[in-house]
Design an enzyme around this catalytic site. Structure first.
Site, PDB file in Angstrom:
ATOM      1  N   GLU A 191      30.840  37.157  34.075  1.00  0.00           N
ATOM      2  CA  GLU A 191      30.811  37.019  35.527  1.00  0.00           C
ATOM      3  C   GLU A 191      30.505  35.590  35.959  1.00  0.00           C
ATOM      4  OE1 GLU A 191      31.704  38.998  38.032  1.00  0.00           O
ATOM      5  OE2 GLU A 191      32.435  40.312  36.446  1.00  0.00           O
ATOM      6  N   TYR A 251      27.312  38.635  45.259  1.00  0.00           N
ATOM      7  CA  TYR A 251      28.489  39.199  44.584  1.00  0.00           C
ATOM      8  C   TYR A 251      28.189  39.488  43.117  1.00  0.00           C
ATOM      9  CZ  TYR A 251      32.472  39.253  41.557  1.00  0.00           C
ATOM     10  OH  TYR A 251      33.333  39.599  40.551  1.00  0.00           O
ATOM     11  N   ASP A 304      34.672  39.787  46.694  1.00  0.00           N
ATOM     12  CA  ASP A 304      35.211  38.505  46.254  1.00  0.00           C
ATOM     13  C   ASP A 304      36.604  38.319  46.845  1.00  0.00           C
ATOM     14  OD1 ASP A 304      36.900  40.150  44.785  1.00  0.00           O
ATOM     15  OD2 ASP A 304      36.578  39.107  42.884  1.00  0.00           O
ATOM     16  N   CYS A 326      48.201  43.546  44.055  1.00  0.00           N
ATOM     17  CA  CYS A 326      48.082  43.055  45.435  1.00  0.00           C
ATOM     18  C   CYS A 326      47.817  41.547  45.415  1.00  0.00           C
ATOM     19  CB  CYS A 326      46.959  43.802  46.150  1.00  0.00           C
ATOM     20  SG  CYS A 326      46.968  43.606  47.943  1.00  0.00           S
ATOM     21  N   CYS A 363      51.738  50.214  43.808  1.00  0.00           N
ATOM     22  CA  CYS A 363      50.352  50.184  44.289  1.00  0.00           C
ATOM     23  C   CYS A 363      49.853  51.592  44.596  1.00  0.00           C
ATOM     24  CB  CYS A 363      50.245  49.316  45.544  1.00  0.00           C
ATOM     25  SG  CYS A 363      48.557  49.264  46.203  1.00  0.00           S
ATOM     26  N   CYS A 413      48.365  51.759  53.304  1.00  0.00           N
ATOM     27  CA  CYS A 413      48.243  50.321  53.556  1.00  0.00           C
ATOM     28  C   CYS A 413      48.946  49.907  54.850  1.00  0.00           C
ATOM     29  CB  CYS A 413      48.824  49.541  52.379  1.00  0.00           C
ATOM     30  SG  CYS A 413      48.671  47.759  52.562  1.00  0.00           S
TER      31      CYS A 413
END
Length: 342
Positions: free
Chosen positions: A42, A123, A141, A190, A200, A206
């Site tokens: 991370e 985050y 994020d 995406c 998707c 969406c």
């Protein structure tokens, strides 16, 4: 806008179970990842794309296989292994946090515990607590922002708006997997410029897809102008053994590099060179060449001169150097190999 949570969650998690990326830091049980590996990944991925980060991750784990090994290593060794990855404050914070974790005897057992470590913001704390503890904290994020902005048809999503939607959609039964799923969807389907709406799993809900212009969401961020920075540097010694100084500042702090002096606005390089030579007690030599290096908000141009001075030299191969200094030293290598005259 209200979304049907149960079928939406089921669709995304089913897609993730089939198509989620196979990444080395995801080894282990869902919601119970190895905290050391997850943490290193991370921090590394804060400013580094996954494809590029894989090699750095493997190199870092090979050098420091445990948090205890990282804590026991000199910070210079940590910076050397991090060399080329950029944003070196991340490596310094990893080293500081490793000492803290080792002193405590265990990795954090809560979101708040992760957040207390150096270099860990909201985050990263949300990601790590969900990945390693299965804690119900939603990540926020760039990938999450893009997915949610398109899902809801929001052109200008604020951080608070994104966090609120992420919190509402988070699957409390599988928070770690949900966070990974949203990020994987943004990274592989995406995508910013050419979203692949056909496969998707969220396509039927969406708003951006229904508009016919999914790539228009969210609106592009206003980027800060890139600052041009000019400086001169001295190579005292050779490309293999040279006088080096420790860099200061947030970006390159802790690294070693050729002694350098920035130009004042409107100043000629010769004036900065004279100032640098006076500080070092050095005599200037010929210009070796010019190197450039781009960073997020800066573009650095460095004119590299040969210099003479009675100063200690060190083996540059053992020093942690920024990419800019590696380019500068390559000028001398090229001269030695006759690629261009000086």
């Amino acid at each position: 806008m209200s979304l049907p949570l149960a079928p939406l969650r089921a669709a995304l998690l089913a897609w993730f179970d089939r198509s989620g990326r196979d990444l080395p830091w995801r080894r282990g049980p869902e919601g119970g990842r190895d905290p050391y590996r997850a943490w290193v990944a991370e921090i590394l991925l804060q400013q580094t794309q996954v494809a590029r980060g894989l090699g750095y991750y493997e190199r870092f784990l090979a050098a420091f296989p445990t948090v205890q090994a990282l804590a026991a290593a000199p910070v210079e060794d940590v910076l050397k292994v991090w060399e080329g990855c950029g944003y070196y404050a991340r490596a310094r914070n990893l080293h500081r946090a490793a000492a803290q974790v080792t002193a405590q005897g265990a990795f954090p057992a809560s979101y708040e515990g992760w957040l207390a470590l150096p270099g860990v913001g909201p985050y990263t704390a949300a990601a790590l607590s969900s990945f390693t503890l299965n804690a119900a904290h939603a990540v926020n994020d760039g990938n999450v922002r893009r997915v949610l902005a398109r899902l809801y048809g929001e052109r200008t999503p604020t951080p608070a708006w994104v966090q609120a939607q992420a919190d509402a959609l988070l699957d409390p039964a599988r928070p770690g997997a949900w966070n990974e799923a949203v990020m994987d969807l943004g990274a592989t389907v995406c995508t910013p410029k050419a979203p692949r709406c056909a496969p998707c799993p969220l396509a039927q809900w969406c708003v951006a897809r229904a508009s016919g212009e999914p790539a228009a969401y969210p609106a592009p961020k206003v980027r800060a102008p890139v600052q041009a920075v000019q400086a001169v540097a001295l190579l005292i010694g050779t490309a293999g053994h040279a006088y080096l100084e420790r860099r200061e500042g947030t970006l390159l702090g802790g690294l070693m590099g050729l002694p350098a002096e920035p130009l004042h606005p409107g100043e000629a390089p010769e004036a900065a060179l004279a100032r640098l030579c006076a500080r070092l007690g050095a005599a200037p030599g010929p210009l070796l060449g010019e190197v450039q290096h781009g960073m997020t908000h800066r573009h650095l141009t460095l004119q590299v001169y040969r210099g003479q001075a009675e100063l200690p030299r060190q083996d540059v191969r053992r020093a942690a150097l920024a990419r800019l200094d590696q380019k500068a030293l390559a000028l001398e290598v090229a001269r030695q190999e006759g690629l261009f005259p000086v």
